[in-house]
Design a protein around this motif. Structure first.
Motif, PDB file in Angstrom:
ATOM      1  N   ARG A 138       0.800  -1.211   0.000  1.00 28.52           N
ATOM      2  CA  ARG A 138       0.000   0.000   0.000  1.00 28.52           C
ATOM      3  C   ARG A 138       0.839   1.270   0.000  1.00 28.52           C
ATOM      4  O   ARG A 138       0.319   2.343  -0.227  1.00 28.52           O
ATOM      5  N   SER A 191       4.401   3.362  -1.212  1.00 25.35           N
ATOM      6  CA  SER A 191       5.499   3.404  -2.170  1.00 25.35           C
ATOM      7  C   SER A 191       6.823   3.115  -1.466  1.00 25.35           C
ATOM      8  O   SER A 191       7.053   3.553  -0.336  1.00 25.35           O
ATOM      9  N   PRO A 192       7.734   2.388  -2.136  1.00 27.42           N
ATOM     10  CA  PRO A 192       9.043   2.139  -1.509  1.00 27.42           C
ATOM     11  C   PRO A 192       9.812   3.420  -1.255  1.00 27.42           C
ATOM     12  O   PRO A 192      10.613   3.496  -0.316  1.00 27.42           O
ATOM     13  N   TRP A 193       9.594   4.449  -2.073  1.00 28.03           N
ATOM     14  CA  TRP A 193      10.305   5.716  -1.914  1.00 28.03           C
ATOM     15  C   TRP A 193       9.798   6.460  -0.675  1.00 28.03           C
ATOM     16  O   TRP A 193      10.594   7.067   0.057  1.00 28.03           O
ATOM     17  N   TYR A 200      12.117  -3.531  -2.415  1.00 28.14           N
ATOM     18  CA  TYR A 200      11.987  -2.498  -1.395  1.00 28.14           C
ATOM     19  C   TYR A 200      13.305  -2.288  -0.646  1.00 28.14           C
ATOM     20  O   TYR A 200      13.696  -1.157  -0.345  1.00 28.14           O
TER      21      TYR A 200
END
Length: 419
Positions: free
Chosen positions: A10, A12-14, A148
């Motif tokens: 759910r 964002s990896p950023w 990730y």
């Protein structure tokens, strides 16, 4: 063991990794540039290694104790973000105290105020770390953790690069030490807000299967994946902390650089550029082939670089070795979080167990005190013997990590491929 389905995470990896970007900037500029320079101004040249090593080790004691305790509390309450907010506030207060002491520089009296500020920094940062560390295993399915973890490794490297460039610019412009502390606070605060605002409180993994009960503290290391991931992380961290705190002194004593802060910053840039090149790629590769093959290559590269630095004929050669070391370090960090997340025994204790896993990284900072004393003793014998001993020990730790990571049960790899 709890498994997660192949649903899209759910967050964002950023966004999830933004806090780690600010933390990377924070620790690089503080530990590798500001603290070595400040300690020399407080205590002088003859005892710089001993005092710096002791200061690093004292901070590590807090980093050892706090994350598992706060992690367990976070698991009981089921909340993560309030702990990150409070830890961030204490961290910023500690930076203010350190800045005040470094600006005043009132001999050893000022040094103890500086130590107090550093303890506040360690308390705040580690108070936030365990709840934050739980977010990857909590939110990300196993088959996406490599990606990730790669983004986290990449942002860590970029944060470190920005820290090294900042140190270079500050040194070039001869800016006051207060400017560096202000920049650390700013770059820590803003990315932390990105994570705090982007991760909704109460967010959990999609359609998670019922979690196994948390293992008691005494049984945690009987869980083989966790045991060997912990041991190998300790060894890699011991290698890192055998060298990292003393790079500035190495530039002066071995490479004969006249501006050690600037030359160290350039060396760190080279390390980080190498790590950026391998971080994102390593994480994605680990999702396909498993974590351990990436660790084998990374550890071998770091061990070779540590040994070759002892015979580097010149500063440019040392910079080339720094890039090579960075390639290994970036590959390692790209799978580090994924390997740790895969080894967690229960979703019921993610923050506690990730906090204990984090101890494997910070506890080796305690080695900085004896390593600093060994450095001073060896150099007193002549011929830069201290650096030969310290860098050689670092290479040994890296090689032991490579050998022992083979003991991580293959179940970790299979989970990385689970669908």
């Amino acid at each position: 063991m709890t498994t997660l389905p192949s649903a899209a995470p759910r967050v964002s990896p950023w966004v999830l990794s933004a806090f780690w970007f600010g933390t990377a900037f924070h620790w690089l500029l503080l530990l590798l540039i500001l603290m070595p320079a400040n300690v020399v101004r407080f205590v002088g040249e003859e005892q710089k290694g001993t005092y710096l090593g002791t200061l690093t080790a004292v901070g590590a004691v807090m980093a050892l104790v706090l994350p598992p305790i706060i992690g367990a509390r976070s698991d009981r309450t089921g909340r993560r973000l309030p702990y990150i907010r409070l830890g961030l506030g204490v961290n910023l207060a500690g930076l203010a105290v350190m800045a005040f002491a470094a600006t005043a520089l009132a001999g050893l009296g000022g040094f103890w105020v500086y130590v107090l500020g550093f303890l506040l920094v360690q308390f705040g940062n580690n108070y936030a770390t365990a709840p934050y560390s739980a977010l990857i295993p909590q939110l990300v399915p196993p088959e996406q953790r490599g990606r990730y973890s790669g983004v986290m490794g990449l942002l860590q490297a970029v944060g470190q690069l920005l820290g090294a460039v900042t140190a270079f610019v500050v040194g070039l412009l001869k800016l006051p030490v207060l400017v560096s502390f202000a920049l650390i606070a700013l770059v820590l605060f803003v990315p932390a807000l990105v994570t705090l605002r982007g991760v909704p409180e109460g967010t959990g993994p999609p359609a998670q299967t019922p979690a196994r009960p948390a293992l008691p503290w005494r049984q945690l290391f009987a869980h083989q994946p966790f045991l060997w991931v912990f041991v190998t992380r300790v060894l890699f961290a011991l290698g890192q902390y055998s060298v990292q705190p003393f790079l500035q002194y190495y530039n002066v004593d071995v490479l004969r650089q006249r501006d050690p802060a600037t030359s160290t910053s350039i060396m760190l840039v080279c390390i980080i550029v190498g790590s950026i090149a391998s971080a994102l790629v390593g994480g994605r590769i680990s999702d396909r082939v498993g974590r351990k093959p990436v660790i084998y290559v990374a550890g071998g590269a770091m061990a070779a670089a540590a040994l070759l630095l002892l015979v580097a004929p010149s500063y440019p050669a040392a910079l080339a070795l720094a890039v090579f070391f960075g390639l290994g370090f970036g590959a390692f960090t790209s799978v580090d979080w994924a390997l740790g997340s895969d080894a967690m025994p229960s979703a019921s204790s993610y923050a506690r167990d990730m906090g204990i896993w984090h101890v494997a990284f910070v506890a080796p900072q305690l080695s900085s005190a004896p390593q600093g004393a060994l450095l001073d003793w060896g150099n007193a014998q002549g011929g830069n013997l201290g650096y030969t001993l310290v860098f050689g020990i670092a290479a040994l730790f890296f090689l032991l990590g490579v050998v022992l990571v083979r003991n991580v049960p293959e179940v970790v790899r299979r989970r990385a491929h689970a669908t």
